[in-house]
Scaffold this motif. Sequence first.
Motif, mmCIF file in Angstrom:
data_model
loop_
_atom_site.group_PDB
_atom_site.id
_atom_site.type_symbol
_atom_site.label_atom_id
_atom_site.label_comp_id
_atom_site.label_asym_id
_atom_site.label_seq_id
_atom_site.Cartn_x
_atom_site.Cartn_y
_atom_site.Cartn_z
ATOM 1 N N VAL A 181 0.798 -16.809 -2.831
ATOM 2 C CA VAL A 181 -0.642 -16.930 -2.876
ATOM 3 C C VAL A 181 -1.142 -17.889 -1.972
ATOM 4 C CG1 VAL A 181 -2.475 -17.885 -4.390
ATOM 5 C CG2 VAL A 181 -0.423 -16.868 -5.607
ATOM 6 N N ASP A 182 -0.663 -18.963 -1.568
ATOM 7 C CA ASP A 182 -1.304 -19.796 -0.405
ATOM 8 C C ASP A 182 -0.790 -19.237 0.790
ATOM 9 O OD1 ASP A 182 -2.143 -21.858 -2.217
ATOM 10 O OD2 ASP A 182 -0.223 -23.040 -1.955
ATOM 11 N N PHE A 183 0.000 -18.427 1.138
ATOM 12 C CA PHE A 183 0.215 -17.714 2.321
ATOM 13 C C PHE A 183 -0.427 -16.304 2.549
ATOM 14 C CE2 PHE A 183 4.749 -19.674 2.715
ATOM 15 C CZ PHE A 183 4.419 -20.275 3.716
ATOM 16 N N GLU A 184 -1.340 -16.031 1.471
ATOM 17 C CA GLU A 184 -2.197 -14.688 1.508
ATOM 18 C C GLU A 184 -2.917 -14.944 3.099
ATOM 19 O OE1 GLU A 184 -5.400 -12.039 -1.031
ATOM 20 O OE2 GLU A 184 -4.944 -14.361 -1.772
ATOM 21 N N GLU A 185 -2.811 -13.493 3.572
ATOM 22 C CA GLU A 185 -3.607 -13.137 4.907
ATOM 23 C C GLU A 185 -2.767 -14.315 6.123
ATOM 24 O OE1 GLU A 185 -7.557 -13.358 4.279
ATOM 25 O OE2 GLU A 185 -7.974 -11.906 2.655
ATOM 26 N N THR A 186 -1.707 -14.930 6.108
ATOM 27 C CA THR A 186 -1.396 -15.441 7.243
ATOM 28 C C THR A 186 -0.297 -14.624 7.878
ATOM 29 O OG1 THR A 186 0.499 -16.329 5.966
ATOM 30 C CG2 THR A 186 -1.729 -17.816 5.762
ATOM 31 N N VAL A 280 7.568 -11.539 -14.603
ATOM 32 C CA VAL A 280 6.494 -11.053 -13.815
ATOM 33 C C VAL A 280 5.231 -12.269 -13.803
ATOM 34 C CG1 VAL A 280 4.571 -9.286 -13.433
ATOM 35 C CG2 VAL A 280 6.994 -8.678 -14.381
ATOM 36 N N GLN A 281 4.870 -12.375 -12.559
ATOM 37 C CA GLN A 281 3.822 -13.475 -12.400
ATOM 38 C C GLN A 281 2.586 -12.873 -12.643
ATOM 39 O OE1 GLN A 281 3.890 -16.710 -11.365
ATOM 40 N NE2 GLN A 281 2.393 -16.978 -9.889
ATOM 41 N N TYR A 282 1.662 -13.633 -13.452
ATOM 42 C CA TYR A 282 0.273 -12.792 -13.799
ATOM 43 C C TYR A 282 -0.563 -13.363 -12.735
ATOM 44 C CZ TYR A 282 1.672 -12.476 -18.533
ATOM 45 O OH TYR A 282 2.443 -11.909 -19.906
ATOM 46 N N SER A 283 -1.509 -12.485 -12.343
ATOM 47 C CA SER A 283 -2.595 -12.754 -11.205
ATOM 48 C C SER A 283 -3.475 -13.583 -11.327
ATOM 49 C CB SER A 283 -3.162 -11.338 -11.173
ATOM 50 O OG SER A 283 -3.817 -10.998 -12.457
ATOM 51 N N ASN A 284 -3.594 -14.298 -12.646
ATOM 52 C CA ASN A 284 -4.671 -15.528 -12.606
ATOM 53 C C ASN A 284 -4.431 -16.503 -11.419
ATOM 54 O OD1 ASN A 284 -3.769 -14.182 -15.095
ATOM 55 N ND2 ASN A 284 -5.664 -15.189 -16.149
ATOM 56 N N ILE A 285 -5.544 -16.744 -10.864
ATOM 57 C CA ILE A 285 -5.422 -18.066 -9.895
ATOM 58 C C ILE A 285 -6.360 -19.457 -10.316
ATOM 59 C CG2 ILE A 285 -5.641 -18.750 -7.474
ATOM 60 C CD1 ILE A 285 -4.681 -15.941 -6.920
ATOM 61 N N ILE A 286 -5.889 -20.380 -10.321
ATOM 62 C CA ILE A 286 -6.728 -21.313 -10.638
ATOM 63 C C ILE A 286 -6.346 -22.469 -9.406
ATOM 64 C CG2 ILE A 286 -7.294 -23.467 -12.217
ATOM 65 C CD1 ILE A 286 -6.293 -21.564 -14.416
ATOM 66 N N ARG A 287 -7.630 -22.921 -8.924
ATOM 67 C CA ARG A 287 -7.499 -23.682 -7.653
ATOM 68 C C ARG A 287 -8.362 -25.097 -8.045
ATOM 69 N NH1 ARG A 287 -4.915 -21.607 -3.254
ATOM 70 N NH2 ARG A 287 -5.108 -19.254 -2.950
#
Length: 287
Positions: A181-186, A280-287
């Motif tokens: 998630v943190d590496f997205e678009e890197t 399976v990892q759920y797609s929810n993201i909480i920052r």
Amino acid sequence: MTDQAPIAIVTGASRGAGRGIAIGLGMHGCTVYVTGRSEKTGDSSLPGTIYETAEAVTAAGGKGIAVRVDHADDAQVKALFEQVEREQGRLDILVNNAAAVYDEMTTPLRFWEKPLKVGDMIDVGIRSSYVASWYAAPLMVKQKSGLIIMTSGSGAVHYVFGPAYGAHKAGVDKLAADMAVDFEETGVNVLSVWMGALMTDRLQMVLDSDPVKFAYVKDIVETPEFTGHIIWEIFKDPATAKITGQTVIGAEVAVQYGLKDVGDRQPPSYRDTHKVEPRVQYSNIIR
């Protein structure tokens, strides 16, 4: 990838899975930094040193570089990545394989009946993978490419050797999912790979302890180098970005890429032998 030979770090590579993965990557021409604590015979109850692995990597067609690192010591890990950046200017593959594995872990006792040190696998296992990835991330993000691999197994979802072992496997699977998630678009990808039963000296010790009980294992084992070839195919594949963050079963990835183990063997998937699969990892993201 560049025209330069890919640069890899394989942690915990004195013996076992790490040694096999390092040699496997060496067979594809990689420069492999081999880390671990064993520098001479007797440093461990099992054979193998970082220098022997580095020599085997070079003999396989790559370039092996041994670096003595205690992955419980953050300063030593920091120095490792500074050395790689200074000598190579880049890092393409990090394989987080280091773990504190003691002979007592495999004894058929309940967790409180085993030495407390067995719990070290949570530190030199989960935390050490986090620390190594933390140092690898800036290098890979800067070059807009890279692959981080967590070596794992089905103990993440069922009982194997007790809670310390299980927490390690489940923990590194979760590290891969959240780091993605943190590496997205890197341009950096991260996966956790469930390895099969690997024919290592440690597994041989387990098999010898009860040949009848563990007779079935000989039909499903993988060579330690097999995972190295799987990681190489994952690294080369531009479609890896579509599965970043996932936990994959190495045997299934091998089928996807048409890979077979020594002796033209196709190792079975945990999905068939153990009737289990990665969470399976759920797609929810909480920052």
